[in-house]
Design an enzyme around this catalytic site. Structure first.
Site, PDB file in Angstrom:
ATOM      1  N   CYS A 279       0.796  -1.449  -0.015  1.00 22.77           N
ATOM      2  CA  CYS A 279       0.061  -0.009   0.049  1.00 22.77           C
ATOM      3  C   CYS A 279       0.794   1.283  -0.147  1.00 22.77           C
ATOM      4  O   CYS A 279       2.134   1.135   0.102  1.00 22.77           O
ATOM      5  CB  CYS A 279      -0.886  -0.128   0.968  1.00 22.77           C
ATOM      6  SG  CYS A 279      -1.752  -1.392   1.442  1.00 22.77           S
TER       7      CYS A 279
ATOM      8  N   ARG B 126       1.414   1.471  -5.999  1.00 22.56           N
ATOM      9  CA  ARG B 126       1.860   0.527  -4.939  1.00 22.56           C
ATOM     10  C   ARG B 126       0.442  -0.160  -4.679  1.00 22.56           C
ATOM     11  O   ARG B 126       0.410  -1.058  -3.867  1.00 22.56           O
ATOM     12  CB  ARG B 126       2.210   1.341  -3.784  1.00 22.56           C
ATOM     13  CG  ARG B 126       3.595   1.923  -4.118  1.00 22.56           C
ATOM     14  CD  ARG B 126       3.996   2.656  -2.674  1.00 22.56           C
ATOM     15  NE  ARG B 126       4.064   1.853  -1.728  1.00 22.56           N
ATOM     16  CZ  ARG B 126       5.351   1.328  -1.241  1.00 22.56           C
ATOM     17  NH1 ARG B 126       6.262   1.074  -2.163  1.00 22.56           N
ATOM     18  NH2 ARG B 126       5.674   0.114  -0.313  1.00 22.56           N
TER      19      ARG B 126
ATOM     20  N   TRP C 176      -3.507  -1.584  -1.089  1.00 18.35           N
ATOM     21  CA  TRP C 176      -3.561  -3.091  -1.916  1.00 18.35           C
ATOM     22  C   TRP C 176      -4.142  -4.032  -1.181  1.00 18.35           C
ATOM     23  O   TRP C 176      -3.146  -4.516  -0.395  1.00 18.35           O
ATOM     24  CB  TRP C 176      -2.059  -3.141  -2.519  1.00 18.35           C
ATOM     25  CG  TRP C 176      -2.031  -4.277  -3.127  1.00 18.35           C
ATOM     26  CD1 TRP C 176      -1.703  -5.669  -2.943  1.00 18.35           C
ATOM     27  CD2 TRP C 176      -2.326  -4.555  -4.593  1.00 18.35           C
ATOM     28  NE1 TRP C 176      -1.687  -6.787  -3.824  1.00 18.35           N
ATOM     29  CE2 TRP C 176      -1.898  -6.217  -5.040  1.00 18.35           C
ATOM     30  CE3 TRP C 176      -2.906  -4.060  -5.921  1.00 18.35           C
ATOM     31  CZ2 TRP C 176      -2.241  -6.450  -6.339  1.00 18.35           C
ATOM     32  CZ3 TRP C 176      -2.655  -4.333  -6.964  1.00 18.35           C
ATOM     33  CH2 TRP C 176      -2.450  -5.691  -7.227  1.00 18.35           C
TER      34      TRP C 176
ATOM     35  N   ASN D 166       0.807  -0.051   6.270  1.00 20.65           N
ATOM     36  CA  ASN D 166       1.408  -0.865   4.989  1.00 20.65           C
ATOM     37  C   ASN D 166       2.175  -1.996   5.517  1.00 20.65           C
ATOM     38  O   ASN D 166       2.826  -1.910   6.274  1.00 20.65           O
ATOM     39  CB  ASN D 166       2.250   0.088   3.875  1.00 20.65           C
ATOM     40  CG  ASN D 166       2.990  -0.714   2.964  1.00 20.65           C
ATOM     41  OD1 ASN D 166       2.288  -1.611   2.368  1.00 20.65           O
ATOM     42  ND2 ASN D 166       4.090  -0.450   2.358  1.00 20.65           N
ATOM     43  N   GLY D 167       1.599  -3.059   4.876  1.00 17.62           N
ATOM     44  CA  GLY D 167       2.292  -4.443   5.283  1.00 17.62           C
ATOM     45  C   GLY D 167       1.202  -5.439   5.817  1.00 17.62           C
ATOM     46  O   GLY D 167      -0.006  -5.447   5.397  1.00 17.62           O
TER      47      GLY D 167
ATOM     48  N   GLU E 272       9.275 -20.850 -19.597  1.00 15.32           N
ATOM     49  CA  GLU E 272       8.825 -19.358 -18.997  1.00 15.32           C
ATOM     50  C   GLU E 272      10.012 -18.449 -19.628  1.00 15.32           C
ATOM     51  O   GLU E 272       9.591 -17.227 -19.963  1.00 15.32           O
ATOM     52  CB  GLU E 272       8.616 -19.427 -17.733  1.00 15.32           C
ATOM     53  CG  GLU E 272       8.745 -18.135 -16.826  1.00 15.32           C
ATOM     54  CD  GLU E 272       7.476 -17.484 -17.369  1.00 15.32           C
ATOM     55  OE1 GLU E 272       6.380 -17.955 -17.908  1.00 15.32           O
ATOM     56  OE2 GLU E 272       7.288 -16.086 -17.025  1.00 15.32           O
TER      57      GLU E 272
ATOM     58  N   LYS F 216       9.216 -15.046 -21.624  1.00 11.11           N
ATOM     59  CA  LYS F 216       9.873 -13.658 -21.303  1.00 11.11           C
ATOM     60  C   LYS F 216      10.521 -13.148 -22.482  1.00 11.11           C
ATOM     61  O   LYS F 216      10.527 -11.921 -22.572  1.00 11.11           O
ATOM     62  CB  LYS F 216      10.713 -14.075 -20.190  1.00 11.11           C
ATOM     63  CG  LYS F 216      10.033 -14.120 -18.803  1.00 11.11           C
ATOM     64  CD  LYS F 216       9.375 -13.045 -18.192  1.00 11.11           C
ATOM     65  CE  LYS F 216       8.009 -12.754 -18.295  1.00 11.11           C
ATOM     66  NZ  LYS F 216       6.907 -13.828 -18.137  1.00 11.11           N
TER      67      LYS F 216
ATOM     68  N   GLU G  33       8.140 -12.050 -25.413  1.00 11.92           N
ATOM     69  CA  GLU G  33       7.293 -10.991 -25.185  1.00 11.92           C
ATOM     70  C   GLU G  33       7.665  -9.680 -25.064  1.00 11.92           C
ATOM     71  O   GLU G  33       7.037  -8.788 -25.130  1.00 11.92           O
ATOM     72  CB  GLU G  33       6.154 -11.423 -24.049  1.00 11.92           C
ATOM     73  CG  GLU G  33       6.842 -11.538 -22.526  1.00 11.92           C
ATOM     74  CD  GLU G  33       5.588 -11.604 -21.716  1.00 11.92           C
ATOM     75  OE1 GLU G  33       4.488 -11.474 -21.750  1.00 11.92           O
ATOM     76  OE2 GLU G  33       5.962 -12.254 -20.579  1.00 11.92           O
TER      77      GLU G  33
ATOM     78  N   HIS H   9      13.752 -35.197 -31.426  1.00 12.37           N
ATOM     79  CA  HIS H   9      12.058 -35.231 -32.110  1.00 12.37           C
ATOM     80  C   HIS H   9      11.923 -34.195 -33.107  1.00 12.37           C
ATOM     81  O   HIS H   9      10.637 -33.955 -33.263  1.00 12.37           O
ATOM     82  CB  HIS H   9      11.168 -35.678 -31.040  1.00 12.37           C
ATOM     83  CG  HIS H   9      11.411 -36.924 -30.339  1.00 12.37           C
ATOM     84  ND1 HIS H   9      11.246 -37.955 -30.794  1.00 12.37           N
ATOM     85  CD2 HIS H   9      12.081 -36.615 -29.259  1.00 12.37           C
ATOM     86  CE1 HIS H   9      11.807 -38.984 -29.921  1.00 12.37           C
ATOM     87  NE2 HIS H   9      12.333 -38.159 -28.806  1.00 12.37           N
TER      88      HIS H   9
ATOM     89  N   LYS I 245      -1.815  -6.494 -19.693  1.00 11.70           N
ATOM     90  CA  LYS I 245      -1.476  -6.996 -18.643  1.00 11.70           C
ATOM     91  C   LYS I 245      -2.329  -8.116 -18.096  1.00 11.70           C
ATOM     92  O   LYS I 245      -2.007  -9.141 -17.634  1.00 11.70           O
ATOM     93  CB  LYS I 245      -1.367  -5.853 -17.500  1.00 11.70           C
ATOM     94  CG  LYS I 245      -1.015  -6.386 -16.198  1.00 11.70           C
ATOM     95  CD  LYS I 245       0.249  -7.054 -16.145  1.00 11.70           C
ATOM     96  CE  LYS I 245       0.644  -7.782 -14.780  1.00 11.70           C
ATOM     97  NZ  LYS I 245       1.829  -8.569 -14.824  1.00 11.70           N
TER      98      LYS I 245
HETATM   99  C1  AGP Z   1       3.205 -13.132 -18.867  1.00  9.94           C
HETATM  100  O1  AGP Z   1       4.377 -12.518 -18.933  1.00  9.94           O
HETATM  101  C2  AGP Z   1       2.193 -12.607 -19.657  1.00  9.94           C
HETATM  102  N1  AGP Z   1       1.760 -11.398 -19.104  1.00  9.94           N
HETATM  103  C3  AGP Z   1       0.670 -13.320 -19.637  1.00  9.94           C
HETATM  104  O2  AGP Z   1       1.278 -14.634 -20.440  1.00  9.94           O
HETATM  105  C4  AGP Z   1       0.128 -13.640 -18.528  1.00  9.94           C
HETATM  106  O3  AGP Z   1       0.687 -14.636 -17.617  1.00  9.94           O
HETATM  107  C5  AGP Z   1      -1.384 -14.332 -18.778  1.00  9.94           C
HETATM  108  O4  AGP Z   1      -2.109 -13.582 -19.197  1.00  9.94           O
HETATM  109  C6  AGP Z   1      -1.923 -14.948 -17.528  1.00  9.94           C
HETATM  110  O5  AGP Z   1      -2.528 -13.790 -16.810  1.00  9.94           O
HETATM  111  P1  AGP Z   1      -3.017 -13.791 -15.184  1.00  9.94           P
HETATM  112  O6  AGP Z   1      -1.854 -14.551 -14.541  1.00  9.94           O
HETATM  113  O7  AGP Z   1      -3.287 -12.459 -14.714  1.00  9.94           O
HETATM  114  O8  AGP Z   1      -4.368 -14.776 -15.363  1.00  9.94           O
END
Ligand code: AGP
Length: 613
Positions: free
Chosen positions: A2, A27, A76, A102-103, A484, A488, A491, A507, A608
């Protein structure tokens, strides 16, 4: 996480508080509130929503005669739904003192029970409100205000930055810090406080950072510092040279880099209140999770999207070591359109940072329709997925601003470690109990990995940011980390990158390998035979002149002169491997994207939270 702000001085108090809160909204932003003096009494205005919603309320209220000192808070939520009642500030019974915090107060439940027995009336579901009533109780028992404040602080367990104003000392602000940041801003005939520097920059660049276990008392003319036992301290002011943009990122160039570096403290927040080291147990009682919730479960489904899906893949490896029942992992966008066999013997676990991802939400609803029990692992309190799940375990990672998910992922993996340890009580499978004792060391271990490897990763990125393709390989619990790491990179740098199970090389993927096609290989000694097999995959790539960037266990020297880059990760517990190996890949992706001049925090075409199909 927060944001708190405070002001004492001659300026109109509300504009100062609101300006500070606006600069701390990154925050946390599910609710906001302010408290100030109005005709000699404490007056609070708070509401669910953003700071500008609160601002509208304030400017509609023309009868106010607001005077400093005042406090502000942007929330938050960690305990208690995001709503007006749970928004800060919080009062004691007689509204003579107001608190913002906050915490996380780990022992709030016990303290609240004791205070209720002593006649205190609580209004909110928050842990914070306990602090106000605790101070009130000590004053009632005869302590002076300062001693009551200190005694209450010493009683609290967990992480807190606490600020108080009170009619008992109407010219001052009291503030304390323990594992949640507090910065004091020093002015001429005025003083400020905030959770973070951005809130202070419009007013002063002269600051004092409180350390854990320290208190400050701010009046218009001076600030005094003490420890939690009342011993006076001398503090040295510093001058901030950051501009606002970098201050909001804590001095980092991007939110993504800030959030990568925040992961050790995010892991700490995830652990808060969940480790009972004396009994060697995991405690989810705060979330209302009991062992009964799992009785009769015959199949577990782990369902998510993107990075959260990769965390589910890690979770499968961790849970299978503990539980003798089938565990299925699914992409939510596939799960919702196939005909999954679920019934009241099924446990559906949804993973989502945002709690709003459309495919994951649809899958959750499908699972509930078919009679499954549902558990969400999520980072946003009060989000749709959390409201529609039977049980929710919060990752407590704090707001994740960067579109590319980092701390959300590592805290999701940690939640699976905790869940696997919790389930060992029910399924009595061997999962070394000493792992629970090692958990408090995980944040520090990760910090060391970040500090040790980042400079060399920066160097490595200079050699490869021009590549058009990457292959990422891993086996067993490091296979999802290969996926993963590849996600990263693609994207945020827009370089094509594929994650693959190393055992799949023959394969197909090996056809891709040539001197322009670098391969990132993850292989930990802790994986035993699988480690040896991954190293022979490395030999196959080397034989085809493929460049190799190898992440492996400290001491594994035999590959030193066979690869282009080698990064050593300290030997650790099997369960910690995904966290210690993914963070260097986050840094590699960041440094490559940085060299390419990409818009790292807001990559093209991405959102996001994918709230539509
Ligand atoms: C990951 O870096 C991406 N931003 C995306 O794959 C994300 O993980 C996915 O859209 C799932 O989002 P969520 O965890 O909010 O459900």
């Amino acid at each position: 996480m927060c944001g708190i702000v405070g002001y004492v001085g001659k300026r109109p108090v509300l504009p100062v508080l609101l300006e500070g809160l606006r600069r701390l909204e990154y925050r946390g932003y599910d609710s906001a509130g302010v408290v100030f003096f109005d005709k000699g009494r404490l007056r609070v205005l708070k509401r669910k929503g953003r700071v500008y919603d609160l601002e509208e309320d304030i400017y509609r209220n023309s009868t106010l005669e607001p005077k400093a000192p005042g406090l502000g808070h942007t929330r938050w939520a960690t305990h208690g739904e995001p709503n007006e009642i749970n928004a800060h500030p919080h009062f004691d019974c007689k509204t003579t003192l107001a608190i913002v915090h906050n915490g996380i107060i780990e022992n709030f439940y016990e303290l609240k029970k004791e205070l209720i027995i002593k006649g205190h009336k609580f209004i909110s579901d928050t842990d914070t409100e306990v602090i106000a009533h605790l101070i009130e109780e000590y004053v009632k028992e005869g302590l002076n205000l300062f001693q009551a404040f200190l005694t209450a602080l010493r009683k609290l367990k967990g992480a807190f930055a606490v600020a108080m104003i009170t009619t008992m000392d109407p010219e001052k602000i009291y503030v304390a810090r323990f594992q949640s940041p507090v910065v004091v801003g020093l002015g001429e005939g005025e003083n400020f406080l905030a959770s973070d520097i951005p809130a202070l920059l419009p007013f002063t660049k002269k600051v004092v950072f409180l350390e854990d276990g320290e208190v400050a008392i701010l009046s218009q003319e001076e600030v005094k510092y003490f420890d939690f036992h009342g011993r006076e301290l001398k503090k040295t002011p510093q001058i901030i040279t950051w501009d606002l943009a970098s201050a909001e990122k804590g001095g980092f160039s991007h939110f993504m880099l800030k959030e990568i570096y925040e992961q050790p403290s995010a892991l700490q927040q995830t652990l808060l209140g969940r480790l009972d080291l004396e009994k060697g147990k995991i405690d989810f009682s705060r979330e209302g999770l009991t062992q009964e919730f799992f009785s009769g479960i015959k199949r577990i489904f782990l369902v998510a999207c993107g990075t959260s899906y990769h965390a589910c893949l890690v979770g499968k490896y961790l849970l299978e070591r503990v539980i003798d029942i089938p565990i299925e992992v699914d992409l939510a966008s596939e799960f919702r359109y196939r005909n999954p066999r679920l019934d009241n013997g099924s446990l559906f676990i949804a993973l989502s940072q945002s709690g709003e991802t459309a495919d994951t939400l649809a899958s959750l609803r499908l699972a509930k329709e078919k009679g499954a029990r549902t558990l969400a692992i999520c980072n946003v309190l009060g989000s749709t997925i959390t409201r529609e799940s039977h049980i929710v375990l919060y990752t407590q990672a704090g707001p994740e601003i960067s579109v590319a998910s980092t701390k959300a992922f590592t805290t999701q993996v940690l939640m699976f470690i905790l869940l696997s340890l919790y389930l060992q009580e029910i399924y009595q499978r061997e999962e070394p109990k000493e792992l629970i004792k090692m958990l408090p060391r995980l944040p520090g271990l990760l910090n060391k990995v970040i500090e040790k490897l980042h400079p060399k990763i920066k160097e490595c990125a200079k050699n490869w940011y021009g590549a058009s393709n990457f292959l990422y390989l891993g086996r067993n619990i490091l296979y999802p980390i290969a996926l993963e790491g590849a996600l990263k990179l693609k994207e945020i740098s827009y370089i094509h990158a594929e994650g693959y199970a190393a055992g799949e090389m023959k394969h197909g993927p090996i056809a891709l390998i040539d001197e322009n096609f670098p391969t990132v290989i993850l292989s930990a000694k802790e994986l035993g035979i699988v480690h040896e097999k991954t190293l022979s995959n490395a030999e196959e790539i080397r034989a085809r002149r493929g460049p190799i960037i190898l992440f492996t266990t400290e001491g594994e020297r035999k590959f030193e002169d066979k690869v282009n880059y080698i990064f050593y990760i300290p030997e650790t517990s099997y369960a910690f491997l995904p966290i210690l190996y993914v963070v260097p890949l986050q840094l590699l992706a960041f440094e490559i994207a940085y060299l390419k001049g990409c818009d790292i925090d807001k990559p093209r075409n991405l959102a996001k939270s994918v709230t539509v199909e």
